[in-house]
Design an enzyme around this catalytic site. Structure first.
Site, PDB file in Angstrom:
ATOM      1  N   HIS A   1       1.355   0.403  -8.353  1.00  0.00           N
ATOM      2  CA  HIS A   1       1.013   1.079  -7.107  1.00  0.00           C
ATOM      3  C   HIS A   1      -0.314   1.816  -7.282  1.00  0.00           C
ATOM      4  CE1 HIS A   1       5.041   0.345  -5.612  1.00  0.00           C
ATOM      5  NE2 HIS A   1       5.602   1.063  -6.560  1.00  0.00           N
TER       6      HIS A   1
ATOM      7  N   CYS B   1      -0.906   1.738  -0.272  1.00  0.00           N
ATOM      8  CA  CYS B   1      -0.943   1.178  -1.618  1.00  0.00           C
ATOM      9  C   CYS B   1      -1.545  -0.218  -1.475  1.00  0.00           C
ATOM     10  CB  CYS B   1       0.483   1.115  -2.174  1.00  0.00           C
ATOM     11  SG  CYS B   1       0.636   0.078  -3.631  1.00  0.00           S
TER      12      CYS B   1
HETATM   13 CU   CU1 Z   1       2.652  -0.270  -4.142  1.00  0.00          CU
END
Ligand code: CU1
Length: 168
Positions: free
Chosen positions: A108, A153
């Site tokens: 992430h 993200c």
């Molecule tokens: Cu992510």
């Protein structure tokens, strides 16, 4: 007009209720009153329990809100592996930081939408583009300018992994 209509409705229903409560004890023998008493008590206490439960629930959820507001910690990835930020709506005061902690489903990162940050804020100053690959890795971002900051993200933007920081 509205209050007159309300009065016209409430008066008959109230007197109807009165008539029922008056009539009910007259039909009951003393034994049925005794038998009914525990039932009444049971339902009263379960109502009381429900009320207490609701109060506790309200208290605990407001405690959670207070805790998350003070800590300003965001999990990256749900405990069940869901691709998202938890919580995804974060509020902090200007000058406070938000700590992002890698949880599940990584890698992430956090990238801000340059069209959805307060005027004058440079996203490159607050982005954390490096991927977090290990569990519990974390970083903090300090927000100085009040306003709303939308972020996502990069690897999971398509999966809806995004959030908003509101700085007041
Ligand atoms: Cu992510």
């Amino acid at each position: 007009m509205a209050s007159v209509a309300a009065a016209a409705v409430s008066v008959p229903s109230f007197s109807g209720l009165k008539a029922e409560t008056k009539a009910a004890p007259a039909r009951l023998s003393s034994t049925s009153v005794v038998r009914m008493a525990p039932v009444v008590r049971a339902s009263a206490s379960s109502d009381a329990l429900k009320t207490v439960g609701k109060a506790l629930l309200a208290a605990s959820s407001s405690l959670l809100l207070v805790a998350s507001a003070n800590a300003a910690t965001v999990k990256m990835g749900g405990d069940d592996g869901a691709l998202g930020f938890y919580p995804k709506d974060i509020s902090v005061a200007a000058g406070e930081s938000v700590t992002f902690v890698n949880n599940k489903g990584f890698p992430h990162n956090v990238v801000f939408d340059e069209d959805a940050v307060p005027a004058g804020v440079k996203t490159e100053d607050i982005n954390h583009e490096d991927y977090l690959n290990g569990p519990n890795e974390s970083f903090s971002i300090t927000f100085k300018t009040p306003g709303t900051y939308e972020f996502y993200c990069e690897p999971h933007q398509g999966a809806g992994m995004k959030g908003v920081v509101t700085v007041s």
